[in-house]
Scaffold this motif. Structure first.
Motif, PDB file in Angstrom:
ATOM      1  N   ILE A  67       0.879  -1.256  -0.099  1.00 10.89           N
ATOM      2  CA  ILE A  67       0.041  -0.024  -0.016  1.00 10.89           C
ATOM      3  C   ILE A  67       0.975   1.328   0.130  1.00 10.89           C
ATOM      4  N   SER A  68       2.071   1.281   0.710  1.00  6.47           N
ATOM      5  CA  SER A  68       3.041   2.297   0.575  1.00  6.47           C
ATOM      6  C   SER A  68       3.324   2.531  -0.673  1.00  6.47           C
ATOM      7  N   CYS A  69       3.884   1.376  -1.369  1.00  7.18           N
ATOM      8  CA  CYS A  69       4.624   1.399  -2.784  1.00  7.18           C
ATOM      9  C   CYS A  69       3.593   1.900  -3.587  1.00  7.18           C
ATOM     10  N   LEU A  70       2.329   1.566  -3.448  1.00  9.74           N
ATOM     11  CA  LEU A  70       1.284   2.081  -4.442  1.00  9.74           C
ATOM     12  C   LEU A  70       0.931   3.542  -4.231  1.00  9.74           C
ATOM     13  N   TYR A  71       0.821   4.069  -2.948  1.00 12.26           N
ATOM     14  CA  TYR A  71       0.817   5.335  -2.648  1.00 12.26           C
ATOM     15  C   TYR A  71       1.940   6.267  -3.322  1.00 12.26           C
ATOM     16  N   ASN A  72       3.038   5.782  -3.299  1.00 13.27           N
ATOM     17  CA  ASN A  72       4.201   6.614  -3.578  1.00 13.27           C
ATOM     18  C   ASN A  72       4.155   6.662  -5.155  1.00 13.27           C
ATOM     19  N   ALA A  73       3.948   5.379  -5.806  1.00 10.36           N
ATOM     20  CA  ALA A  73       3.681   5.378  -7.076  1.00 10.36           C
ATOM     21  C   ALA A  73       2.789   6.407  -7.836  1.00 10.36           C
ATOM     22  N   ARG A  74       1.641   6.346  -7.117  1.00  9.35           N
ATOM     23  CA  ARG A  74       0.585   7.156  -7.389  1.00  9.35           C
ATOM     24  C   ARG A  74       1.023   8.675  -7.423  1.00  9.35           C
ATOM     25  N   GLU A  75       1.475   8.993  -6.239  1.00  9.27           N
ATOM     26  CA  GLU A  75       1.936  10.416  -5.912  1.00  9.27           C
ATOM     27  C   GLU A  75       2.927  10.864  -7.086  1.00  9.27           C
ATOM     28  N   ASN A  76       3.904  10.013  -7.509  1.00  2.63           N
ATOM     29  CA  ASN A  76       4.975  10.314  -8.378  1.00  2.63           C
ATOM     30  C   ASN A  76       4.176  10.514  -9.770  1.00  2.63           C
ATOM     31  N   ALA A  77       3.301   9.514 -10.193  1.00  2.49           N
ATOM     32  CA  ALA A  77       2.467   9.633 -11.160  1.00  2.49           C
ATOM     33  C   ALA A  77       1.604  10.923 -11.578  1.00  2.49           C
ATOM     34  N   ARG A  78       1.173  11.204 -10.358  1.00  2.00           N
ATOM     35  CA  ARG A  78       0.209  12.421 -10.192  1.00  2.00           C
ATOM     36  C   ARG A  78       1.218  13.821 -10.617  1.00  2.00           C
ATOM     37  N   SER A  79       2.378  14.061 -10.226  1.00  2.00           N
ATOM     38  CA  SER A  79       3.251  14.975 -10.535  1.00  2.00           C
ATOM     39  C   SER A  79       3.626  15.048 -11.999  1.00  2.00           C
ATOM     40  N   ILE A  80       3.464  13.797 -12.898  1.00  2.00           N
ATOM     41  CA  ILE A  80       3.835  13.800 -14.177  1.00  2.00           C
ATOM     42  C   ILE A  80       2.751  13.344 -15.032  1.00  2.00           C
ATOM     43  N   ARG A  81       1.464  13.893 -14.741  1.00  2.00           N
ATOM     44  CA  ARG A  81       0.329  13.593 -15.619  1.00  2.00           C
ATOM     45  C   ARG A  81       0.686  13.829 -16.890  1.00  2.00           C
ATOM     46  N   GLU A  82       1.334  14.909 -17.327  1.00  2.00           N
ATOM     47  CA  GLU A  82       1.513  15.498 -18.732  1.00  2.00           C
ATOM     48  C   GLU A  82       2.454  14.472 -19.511  1.00  2.00           C
ATOM     49  N   SER A 140       0.398   8.398 -20.112  1.00  2.00           N
ATOM     50  CA  SER A 140      -0.672   8.269 -20.755  1.00  2.00           C
ATOM     51  C   SER A 140      -1.916   8.505 -19.544  1.00  2.00           C
ATOM     52  N   SER A 141      -3.117   8.882 -20.126  1.00  2.00           N
ATOM     53  CA  SER A 141      -4.266   8.855 -19.073  1.00  2.00           C
ATOM     54  C   SER A 141      -4.724   7.478 -18.709  1.00  2.00           C
ATOM     55  N   GLU A 142      -4.457   6.615 -19.691  1.00  2.00           N
ATOM     56  CA  GLU A 142      -4.688   5.290 -19.262  1.00  2.00           C
ATOM     57  C   GLU A 142      -4.055   4.593 -18.018  1.00  2.00           C
ATOM     58  N   MET A 143      -2.500   5.011 -18.119  1.00  2.00           N
ATOM     59  CA  MET A 143      -1.642   4.625 -17.063  1.00  2.00           C
ATOM     60  C   MET A 143      -2.218   5.102 -15.564  1.00  2.00           C
ATOM     61  N   TRP A 144      -2.404   6.649 -15.484  1.00  2.00           N
ATOM     62  CA  TRP A 144      -2.797   7.229 -14.698  1.00  2.00           C
ATOM     63  C   TRP A 144      -4.192   6.671 -13.914  1.00  2.00           C
ATOM     64  N   GLU A 145      -4.895   6.340 -14.972  1.00  2.00           N
ATOM     65  CA  GLU A 145      -6.519   5.486 -14.268  1.00  2.00           C
ATOM     66  C   GLU A 145      -5.862   4.441 -13.739  1.00  2.00           C
ATOM     67  N   GLN A 146      -5.268   3.456 -14.503  1.00  2.00           N
ATOM     68  CA  GLN A 146      -5.132   2.082 -13.891  1.00  2.00           C
ATOM     69  C   GLN A 146      -4.402   2.304 -12.676  1.00  2.00           C
ATOM     70  N   LEU A 147      -3.260   3.194 -12.381  1.00  2.00           N
ATOM     71  CA  LEU A 147      -2.483   3.252 -11.185  1.00  2.00           C
ATOM     72  C   LEU A 147      -3.539   3.924  -9.935  1.00  2.00           C
ATOM     73  N   ASN A 148      -4.212   4.842 -10.372  1.00  2.00           N
ATOM     74  CA  ASN A 148      -5.141   5.296  -9.420  1.00  2.00           C
ATOM     75  C   ASN A 148      -6.298   4.376  -8.942  1.00  2.00           C
ATOM     76  N   ARG A 149      -6.862   3.530  -9.799  1.00  2.00           N
ATOM     77  CA  ARG A 149      -7.624   2.736  -9.403  1.00  2.00           C
ATOM     78  C   ARG A 149      -7.009   1.286  -8.597  1.00  2.00           C
ATOM     79  N   PHE A 150      -5.729   1.126  -9.068  1.00  2.00           N
ATOM     80  CA  PHE A 150      -5.187   0.053  -8.201  1.00  2.00           C
ATOM     81  C   PHE A 150      -4.979   0.276  -6.736  1.00  2.00           C
ATOM     82  N   TYR A 151      -4.477   1.747  -6.486  1.00  2.00           N
ATOM     83  CA  TYR A 151      -4.448   2.207  -5.236  1.00  2.00           C
ATOM     84  C   TYR A 151      -5.592   2.169  -4.235  1.00  2.00           C
TER      85      TYR A 151
END
Length: 324
Positions: A84-99, A102-113
């Motif tokens: 859960i900590s790893c996925l939280y950190n992965a999501r926070e890193n992904a949030r900072s590089i949304r641009e 891909s949107s599919e990557m963000w949606e998948q990682l966000n749903r995963f967490y």
């Protein structure tokens, strides 16, 4: 590319791979318990030992049992390397590089967490742990598939693949190390069906059993070690991971293979060369544990060199120890 972006995409991939490996270890350990019911107690401690964080565990938990170890490795937010900590950190890193992703990557990682954070996940791990671990692995595979299929294979993508491969190489080495020193209770068991079951579990931990059997057929400890260390085609073998990490590093720098332009290329190139020219007889003569321990140390040095060469950031407690 900005060092902030490179750092975020590199660690996003590492954290997702790390979370998936937690589920991989625990799922195979449950299968092993079905084959060895008399060893139920002693098989949970190695799952913590393989992380290198047994001191942290012993400060917060009173016993090595299924409930404590599973909670520690999957749901403990105070432990920086839990799933859960790893996925939280992965999501926070992904949030900072949304641009960048891909949107599919963000949606998948966000749903995963969010799914793993749901209240019923902790109940599910007690009622049907294999189902939850399977979901975590499949979500990790889906994210990796989206990484390969929906993100341009440019500089940012190569930072992600380099981080992914370094993390995977480290975890494969730890799977082998925990088997060699912790799972085998006494020398008389070597070569017995008990020993073979454990080596098969090692292969299952790396999703390697089927590919191993296509190459070697029978379960032989030296062949298992050779396959997971030196094979250049299997995607979770240590050598294959190092080769692919080096390929991405050279794509990032633009330096020709065999040339060196920074400490990261020197450190990773030397590690790849050592694996290219190693053989199992030499590794076993030196000692498998000693070889794996040195490999993990050298991966930490590669990670430090990557950080110094590209990110120029002081690593956080959660990021600074790639072996964790």
């Amino acid at each position: 590319m900005l060092s902030r972006v490179a750092n975020s995409v590199y660690w996003m991939a590492r954290y997702v791979e790390r979370a998936e490996n937690v589920a991989r270890f625990l799922g195979v350990n449950l299968n092993l318990l079905l084959d060895q019911p008399s060893s139920r107690g002693q098989l949970w401690e190695p799952m913590v030992q393989v992380t290198g964080d047994h001191e942290f565990f012993e400060k917060h938990y009173d016993a090595y049992n299924q409930e404590n170890v599973t909670n520690f490795l999957v749901f403990d937010r105070n432990y920086p390397n839990s799933a859960i900590s790893c996925l939280y950190n992965a999501r926070e890193n992904a949030r900072s590089i949304r641009e960048i992703i891909s949107s599919e990557m963000w949606e998948q990682l966000n749903r995963f967490y969010l799914d793993l954070s749901a209240a019923d996940s902790q109940n599910k791990v007690l009622d049907d742990p294999q189902s939850l671990f399977h979901i975590i692995k499949m979500r990790g595979h889906m994210f990796l598939g989206l990484l390969y299929a929906t993100m341009s294979h440019g500089e940012a993508w190569h930072f992600a693949r380099m981080g992914l491969m370094l993390e995977r190489a480290d975890k494969t080495s730890r799977i082998l190390d925990v088997k060699y020193f912790l799972l085998l209770p006494k020398a008389d068991d070597v070569g017995t069906p008990y020993d073979n079951i454990q080596w098969a579990a090692v292969l299952k931990s790396a999703s390697a059993l089927e590919m191993y059997r296509k190459k070697y057929h029978g379960i032989f400890p030296q062949c298992v070690a050779e396959f997971l260390i030196l094979d250049d085609l299997f995607p979770r073998a240590m050598r294959h991971c190092v080769i692919k990490a080096e390929e991405s590093l050279h794509k990032i720098t633009g330096t020709a293979k065999g040339a060196i332009s920074n400490p990261a290329e020197k450190s990773l190139g030397r590690l790849r060369a050592d694996l290219d020219y190693s053989d199992m007889e030499e590794i076993l003569f030196r000692g498998l544990h000693e070889f794996l321990d040195q490999f993990q140390t050298r991966l930490n040095l590669v990670d430090k060199a990557v950080n110094d060469s590209f990110f120029k950031l002081k690593p956080s407690a959660a990021q600074g120890e790639s072996a964790q």
